[in-house]
Write an enzyme that holds these catalytic residues in place. Structure first.
Site, PDB file in Angstrom:
ATOM      1  N   GLY A 141      31.414  34.998 -39.369  1.00  0.00           N
ATOM      2  CA  GLY A 141      30.803  33.969 -40.009  1.00  0.00           C
ATOM      3  C   GLY A 141      29.962  32.965 -39.285  1.00  0.00           C
ATOM      4  N   CYS A 142      30.491  31.736 -39.535  1.00  0.00           N
ATOM      5  CA  CYS A 142      29.539  30.639 -39.075  1.00  0.00           C
ATOM      6  C   CYS A 142      30.013  30.059 -37.701  1.00  0.00           C
ATOM      7  CB  CYS A 142      30.208  29.250 -39.315  1.00  0.00           C
ATOM      8  SG  CYS A 142      30.110  29.790 -42.055  1.00  0.00           S
ATOM      9  N   ALA A 143      31.140  31.353 -37.042  1.00  0.00           N
ATOM     10  CA  ALA A 143      30.988  31.031 -35.470  1.00  0.00           C
ATOM     11  C   ALA A 143      30.436  31.666 -34.477  1.00  0.00           C
ATOM     12  CB  ALA A 143      32.489  31.088 -35.249  1.00  0.00           C
ATOM     13  N   GLY A 144      28.992  32.541 -35.611  1.00  0.00           N
ATOM     14  CA  GLY A 144      28.686  33.602 -34.733  1.00  0.00           C
ATOM     15  C   GLY A 144      27.680  33.040 -33.726  1.00  0.00           C
TER      16      GLY A 144
END
Length: 350
Positions: A141-144
């Protein structure tokens, strides 16, 4: 002593359809207002995101009709392949490197399913070698963007002299749902856009900016904060409204813990480069990291121009920081499903 991985180039790309925030609000109102009495109360969310406009792989009319898995997947494959090629070709050109010189491709994406994965689908068009190593990464997700950069850097460092291409790509808009009349879905509609970023890394030579270290923090019992649900129609967003509060309460200690394991202190970080999840998250990050209000200026500019594109967004912020001039040490941070914090320390030579 191992040679660290250098960022040889960075490039970003967005799809062709630009949507202004008022345009999206009008579209959402037309689809949901008659069926969801709370819509007008929640409509103010669109004005408080800090977003001016963002981009989608499909024209806005496409999103006004209810879509199922086959239509979403078709749009994902067509849009993602084009965006992958555009971002990757830009990064390769800036690195003065041919696609045939790439030894490893790391593809980060959590907004669509493709088997074979995206880098295989575009391999012939790109000109990748038949022996290129493929590392597809799903679910961050956004941490990718940050975690993907850490993975790509470790792969480059493990084989000095080889070229690693990282592509972080998300088509968040394709998850728009007509059937889920929830606040989480309204928040998602007010925030998310599509985009891609590509980075060429190499250990052993060249590069003004190097990946010094990386770290992650996974909090227990937090699976319900952010992620996807899956049903016959497609992905459904899981998005708790408590995220800014969680960030403000926990992110400072998490970053301090990760930085300590890197064997330097928070005082030695000259700049934070953060994934801007939304206007409230940016404020929460400034408070959690003891930054002056307004310090995350590139973050605000990126979310204003592109919205939250999930994984690649932080690399759009990094692109602006590189263009302005990097201080000696920066720390990239992002938060994503898990619930997880990820960070990468960058060392820049003057």
């Amino acid at each position: 002593m191992k040679q660290t991985a250098a960022l040889v180039s960075l490039a970003t790309s967005v799809p062709p359809h630009q949507f202004h925030q008022n345009q999206i609000l009008a579209a959402a109102r037309g689809v949901m207002a008659d069926r969801y009495p709370e819509f007008e109360t929640l409509a103010s969310l669109f004005a408080h995101t800090g977003i001016r406009h963002r981009y989608g792989v499909m024209p806005i009319e496409w999103y006004l009709e209810r879509r199922g898995w086959p239509e979403r997947t078709k749009a994902f494959l067509e849009g993602a392949e084009k965006l992958f090629v555009d971002a990757a070709r830009k990064a390769l050109a800036r690195a003065d490197t041919a696609a045939s010189d790439i030894d490893t491709v790391v593809t980060v994406c959590s907004t669509g399913i493709a088997t074979p994965t995206l880098e295989a689908r575009v391999a012939a068009l790109m000109g990748f070698r038949s022996d290129v190593s493929r590392v597809p990464v799903f679910g961050l997700g956004c941490a990718g963007g940050v975690s993907g950069l850490a993975i790509a850097a470790r792969l480059a460092q493990s084989r000095p002299g080889t070229n690693v291409l990282l592509v972080a790509l998300e088509l968040c808009t394709l998850a728009v749902r007509h059937d889920q009349l929830t606040k989480a879905n309204i928040v998602a509609a007010s925030l998310f856009g599509d985009g891609a970023a590509a980075v060429v890394l190499r250990a052993g030579d060249g590069g003004m900016t190097r990946v010094e270290a990386s770290g992650e923090k996974l909090w227990p019992a937090t699976l319900g904060i952010m992620g996807w649900s899956v049903d016959p129609e497609g992905f459904g967003v899981i998005f708790q409204r408590t995220i800014p509060d969680f960030v403000q309460e926990h992110m400072g200690d998490a970053v301090a813990e990760m930085v300590a394991k890197m064997e330097f202190s928070l005082a030695e970080i000259d700049r934070f480069i953060c994934h801007p999840g939304g206007a409230k998250v940016i404020v929460a990050l400034e408070r959690a990291l003891s930054l002056q209000q307004g310090a995350l200026d590139h973050e605000r500019d990126v979310i204003a121009d592109y919205g939250n594109m999930s994984a690649p967004t932080v690399l759009f912020v990094l692109e602006r920081a590189l263009a302005q001039g990097m201080p000696p040490r920066s720390l990239l941070t992002a938060l994503g499903p898990g619930f997880t914090a990820s960070c990468v320390a960058l060392r820049h030579a003057a």
